[in-house]
Design a protein around this motif. Structure first.
Motif, PDB file in Angstrom:
ATOM      1  N   ARG A  85       0.712  -1.061   0.033  1.00 31.22           N
ATOM      2  CA  ARG A  85      -0.001   0.003   0.013  1.00 31.22           C
ATOM      3  C   ARG A  85       0.984   1.283   0.085  1.00 31.22           C
ATOM      4  N   GLN A 102       1.173   4.106  -2.962  1.00 36.31           N
ATOM      5  CA  GLN A 102       0.833   5.559  -2.471  1.00 36.31           C
ATOM      6  C   GLN A 102       2.189   6.457  -2.992  1.00 36.31           C
ATOM      7  N   GLY A 120       2.195   6.812  -6.736  1.00 36.78           N
ATOM      8  CA  GLY A 120       0.912   7.548  -7.187  1.00 36.78           C
ATOM      9  C   GLY A 120       1.290   8.923  -6.814  1.00 36.78           C
ATOM     10  N   SER A 155     -10.522   9.861 -14.665  1.00 34.78           N
ATOM     11  CA  SER A 155     -10.859   8.975 -13.316  1.00 34.78           C
ATOM     12  C   SER A 155      -9.733   8.145 -13.029  1.00 34.78           C
ATOM     13  N   THR A 156      -9.416   7.390 -14.342  1.00 34.96           N
ATOM     14  CA  THR A 156      -8.322   6.432 -13.729  1.00 34.96           C
ATOM     15  C   THR A 156      -7.023   7.081 -13.466  1.00 34.96           C
ATOM     16  N   GLN A 168      -6.735   9.653 -11.935  1.00 33.85           N
ATOM     17  CA  GLN A 168      -6.899   9.983 -10.340  1.00 33.85           C
ATOM     18  C   GLN A 168      -6.611   8.573  -9.475  1.00 33.85           C
ATOM     19  N   LEU A 169      -7.035   7.622  -9.950  1.00 32.32           N
ATOM     20  CA  LEU A 169      -6.757   6.472  -9.372  1.00 32.32           C
ATOM     21  C   LEU A 169      -5.179   5.945  -9.103  1.00 32.32           C
ATOM     22  N   LYS A 190      -3.791   8.301  -6.761  1.00 38.18           N
ATOM     23  CA  LYS A 190      -4.030   8.035  -5.510  1.00 38.18           C
ATOM     24  C   LYS A 190      -3.335   6.731  -4.835  1.00 38.18           C
ATOM     25  N   HIS A 209      -4.225   3.675  -6.135  1.00 35.82           N
ATOM     26  CA  HIS A 209      -5.272   2.483  -5.774  1.00 35.82           C
ATOM     27  C   HIS A 209      -4.537   1.171  -6.455  1.00 35.82           C
ATOM     28  N   PRO A 210      -4.625   0.245  -5.738  1.00 33.38           N
ATOM     29  CA  PRO A 210      -4.200  -1.207  -6.253  1.00 33.38           C
ATOM     30  C   PRO A 210      -4.835  -1.825  -7.113  1.00 33.38           C
ATOM     31  N   LYS A 211      -6.144  -1.550  -7.664  1.00 37.39           N
ATOM     32  CA  LYS A 211      -6.448  -2.126  -8.804  1.00 37.39           C
ATOM     33  C   LYS A 211      -6.248  -1.640 -10.240  1.00 37.39           C
ATOM     34  N   VAL A 212      -5.358  -0.398 -10.147  1.00 33.26           N
ATOM     35  CA  VAL A 212      -5.161   0.049 -11.532  1.00 33.26           C
ATOM     36  C   VAL A 212      -3.943  -0.949 -12.120  1.00 33.26           C
TER      37      VAL A 212
END
Length: 111
Positions: free
Chosen positions: A13, A17, A20, A46-47, A49-50, A53, A55-58
């Protein structure tokens, strides 16, 4: 059917972070808008932005593409050194067995 919720280690995580944040910092330092970078990568804003951030699903490829376009280093400071690093890993892998098997249980024949 209940959806499986994946958990990630703290290190994972934090690494996401950090990456990103580095992407976001590099984008802002280059005075590039979210929309402009997203268009260059070929993704929705929006992707992006993920990605920023962490985000682990990217998809990891999208994260790396954003970083590369902005000059954020991936594994080495100089991108031209990636090929030599790949070769070194390949050399090390060549020295290892092709497959890894679980150790056989030792038979205890001591009656």
């Amino acid at each position: 059917m209940a959806e499986h919720v994946r958990t990630y280690s703290r290190t994972t995580r934090e690494a996401l972070q950090l990456m990103g944040g580095q992407v976001r910092l590099a984008r802002k330092q280059r005075k590039m808008s979210e929309a402009d970078l997203a268009a260059r990568i070929g993704i929705a804003r929006s992707t992006l932005q993920l990605i920023e951030k962490g985000h682990p699903k990217v998809e990891i490829g999208l994260m790396f593409e954003a970083a590369t376009l902005l000059g954020v280093p991936l594994f080495v400071e100089e991108p031209s050194r990636l090929a030599s690093q790949i070769e070194r890993v390949g050399d090390k892998l060549a020295l290892l067995p092709q497959s890894i098997r679980r150790p056989r249980k030792e038979v205890n024949d001591d009656f």
